[in-house]
Design an enzyme around this catalytic site. Structure first.
Site, PDB file in Angstrom:
ATOM      1  N   LEU A  96       0.850  -1.192   0.000  1.00 52.47           N
ATOM      2  CA  LEU A  96       0.000   0.000   0.000  1.00 52.47           C
ATOM      3  C   LEU A  96       0.881   1.236   0.000  1.00 52.47           C
ATOM      4  O   LEU A  96       1.870   1.297   0.735  1.00 52.47           O
ATOM      5  CB  LEU A  96      -0.916   0.020   1.230  1.00 52.47           C
ATOM      6  CG  LEU A  96      -2.156  -0.876   1.218  1.00 52.47           C
ATOM      7  CD1 LEU A  96      -2.838  -0.846   2.571  1.00 52.47           C
ATOM      8  CD2 LEU A  96      -3.131  -0.458   0.128  1.00 52.47           C
ATOM      9  N   ASP A  97       0.527   2.232  -0.814  1.00 54.13           N
ATOM     10  CA  ASP A  97       1.267   3.493  -0.833  1.00 54.13           C
ATOM     11  C   ASP A  97       1.118   4.205   0.511  1.00 54.13           C
ATOM     12  O   ASP A  97       0.148   3.979   1.244  1.00 54.13           O
ATOM     13  CB  ASP A  97       0.743   4.401  -1.938  1.00 54.13           C
ATOM     14  CG  ASP A  97       1.017   3.841  -3.325  1.00 54.13           C
ATOM     15  OD1 ASP A  97       2.026   3.123  -3.475  1.00 54.13           O
ATOM     16  OD2 ASP A  97       0.227   4.112  -4.248  1.00 54.13           O
ATOM     17  N   PRO A  98       2.058   5.094   0.855  1.00 51.54           N
ATOM     18  CA  PRO A  98       1.960   5.834   2.127  1.00 51.54           C
ATOM     19  C   PRO A  98       0.636   6.576   2.293  1.00 51.54           C
ATOM     20  O   PRO A  98       0.088   6.636   3.403  1.00 51.54           O
ATOM     21  CB  PRO A  98       3.137   6.813   2.044  1.00 51.54           C
ATOM     22  CG  PRO A  98       4.139   6.105   1.185  1.00 51.54           C
ATOM     23  CD  PRO A  98       3.332   5.372   0.156  1.00 51.54           C
TER      24      PRO A  98
ATOM     25  N   ALA B 271      -2.245   5.652   1.410  1.00 48.73           N
ATOM     26  CA  ALA B 271      -3.360   4.727   1.626  1.00 48.73           C
ATOM     27  C   ALA B 271      -3.440   4.236   3.064  1.00 48.73           C
ATOM     28  O   ALA B 271      -2.455   4.208   3.801  1.00 48.73           O
ATOM     29  CB  ALA B 271      -3.235   3.540   0.680  1.00 48.73           C
TER      30      ALA B 271
ATOM     31  N   ARG C 158      -5.105   4.494  -8.639  1.00 45.20           N
ATOM     32  CA  ARG C 158      -4.824   5.851  -9.135  1.00 45.20           C
ATOM     33  C   ARG C 158      -5.046   5.934 -10.640  1.00 45.20           C
ATOM     34  O   ARG C 158      -5.591   6.918 -11.150  1.00 45.20           O
ATOM     35  CB  ARG C 158      -3.369   6.227  -8.835  1.00 45.20           C
ATOM     36  CG  ARG C 158      -3.064   6.545  -7.394  1.00 45.20           C
ATOM     37  CD  ARG C 158      -1.572   6.816  -7.233  1.00 45.20           C
ATOM     38  NE  ARG C 158      -0.776   5.606  -7.117  1.00 45.20           N
ATOM     39  CZ  ARG C 158       0.531   5.544  -7.296  1.00 45.20           C
ATOM     40  NH1 ARG C 158       1.199   6.629  -7.654  1.00 45.20           N
ATOM     41  NH2 ARG C 158       1.185   4.417  -7.126  1.00 45.20           N
TER      42      ARG C 158
END
Length: 299
Positions: free
Chosen positions: A37-39, A41, A172
C-alpha cells in the site's frame, strides 16, 4: 509464531514501516506482507509471520476491494496528491451521469498504464526511484482485471468509487483514466483498502498499539490465505513425511483429487500446499510450511 495478521495500515506509513514495527515486537520471527500500500493509503495489509511468509504469492491471488476519492480538474506526476498538483485551467464540469456512463469501460480485463511513481520494476528497480530523481520513466502497460466499480458519491469536483479488482491493479490509474474518458483529469486524494479476500478493515488491528501479546491473540490460521483450496487431513504418521517434503500416496477413500490441495495436521493446522499427481496417484508437497521438530532442535 506461525500465521497471518490483519493490520489496518495508518496513513503516511509505508508497508515496510508496518513490517519493521511488528518485526521489532516479535523478534527472531520472520515478518513479511502481501500487497504493498502506498503511504497515502490506509486499510487492510495482510502480514505473514514465520514460515507463513511463504504464502505471500497465494495472498496475491485474493480479490481486493478499495474505496478511493478523486478530485477532478487536477493533474500530478504521481496521479495522486503525493507530488505537486496542477490545477487545470477551464477544466470542464463533469456530471454524475457522465461518470456512470464511462464506468463500464473499466470493468473486466483492461489494459492499464501504471503511474510513473509506482513500484513497477523497470530493469529490476522500482519505477518511482527514477521518477523521484527526475529521470524519464517508461512504464509498460499491463493487463489487469477489475471485477466491479461502483460510484459511491459525486459532489462538486470530488467523486468516490468502490473498486473490487485483482492483483497488480493501480487504483490511481483507474481514477485518472475515468476522468480522461470524461474529457478532463483527476488525482486521487484518499484510498482505503477495505478488504483482501475475507480479511476486512473492520477486523484489522492497529499496528501502533500492537505488542507481542496482541499479535499472538490476533494470529489468524494460515489456511485463510488459500480459502478455496481443498483440504486433506493428514494422519499422524504422514505429518512428518510431509514436513520433510516427501510425497504421499492417496487412495479411493480420499475421494476425487486434482490440482492444488492443502495438507493439514489432525488439529487442522496447515502443514503444506501440495499438487496432486493423478497419474502416479501421489500428493506432492510444493510449499512446506512446517519444519520437522528435529530441525527446530538443531536450529
Amino acid at each position: 509464531m506461525f500465521g497471518l495478521l490483519n493490520v489496518n495500515k495508518p496513513a503516511s506509513w509505508t508497508s515496510r514501516d508496518v513490517v519493521d514495527r511488528l518485526g521489532y515486537k516479535v523478534r527472531r520471527v520472520k515478518v513479511g506482507h502481501s500487497g504493498t500500500l502506498d503511504p497515502l493509503a490506509t486499510g487492510v495489509l495482510v502480514i505473514c509471520l514465520g514460515r507463513a511468509t511463504r504464502l505471500v504469492p497465494y495472498l496475491h491471488r485474493l480479490p481486493k476491494t478499495y474505496v478511493a476519492t478523486f478530485q477532478l480538474g487536477r493533474r500530478s506526476d504521481s496521479d495522486d496528491i503525493e507530488t505537486e498538483v496542477e490545477v487545470l485551467p477551464d477544466a470542464p464540469q463533469v456530471t454524475t451521469a457522465q461518470l456512470r456512463e464511462v464506468l463500464p469501460r473499466f470493468v473486466g480485463k483492461i489494459t492499464q498504464l501504471p503511474p510513473t511513481y509506482s513500484a513497477v520494476k523497470i530493469n529490476g528497480k522500482p519505477a518511482y526511484r527514477k521518477a523521484r530523481k527526475g529521470k524519464p520513466v517508461e512504464v509498460p502497460e499491463r493487463e489487469v482485471e477489475v471485477h466491479r466499480i461502483e460510484l459511491l458519491e459525486h459532489v462538486g469536483d470530488l467523486f468516490t468509487l468502490e473498486i473490487e479488482c485483482g492483483t497488480g491493479t493501480y487504483i490511481r490509474s483507474i481514477g485518472r483514466d475515468i476522468a480522461a474518458a470524461c474529457g478532463t483529469a483527476a488525482v486521487m486524494t484518499s484510498l482505503c483498502r477495505t478488504r483482501v479476500g475475507d480479511f476486512t478493515v473492520e477486523t484489522a488491528i492497529n499496528p501502533e498499539k500492537a505488542d507481542r501479546r496482541m499479535i499472538q491473540e490476533h494470529l489468524i490460521p494460515a489456511t485463510r490465505a488459500v480459502p478455496d483450496v481443498q483440504r486433506i487431513m493428514l494422519t499422524a504418521d504422514d505429518v512428518p513425511r510431509v514436513e520433510n517434503g516427501n510425497e504421499i500416496p492417496f487412495s479411493e477413500a480420499t475421494g476425487e483429487l486434482s490440482g492444488e490441495v492443502l495438507l493439514c495436521d489432525p488439529s487442522g493446522e496447515l502443514v503444506a500446499i501440495a499438487e496432486v499427481d493423478t497419474e502416479r496417484r501421489l500428493i506432492c508437497p510444493r510449499v512446506v510450511l512446517r519444519i520437522p521438530p528435529e530441525v527446530n532442535r538443531i536450529g
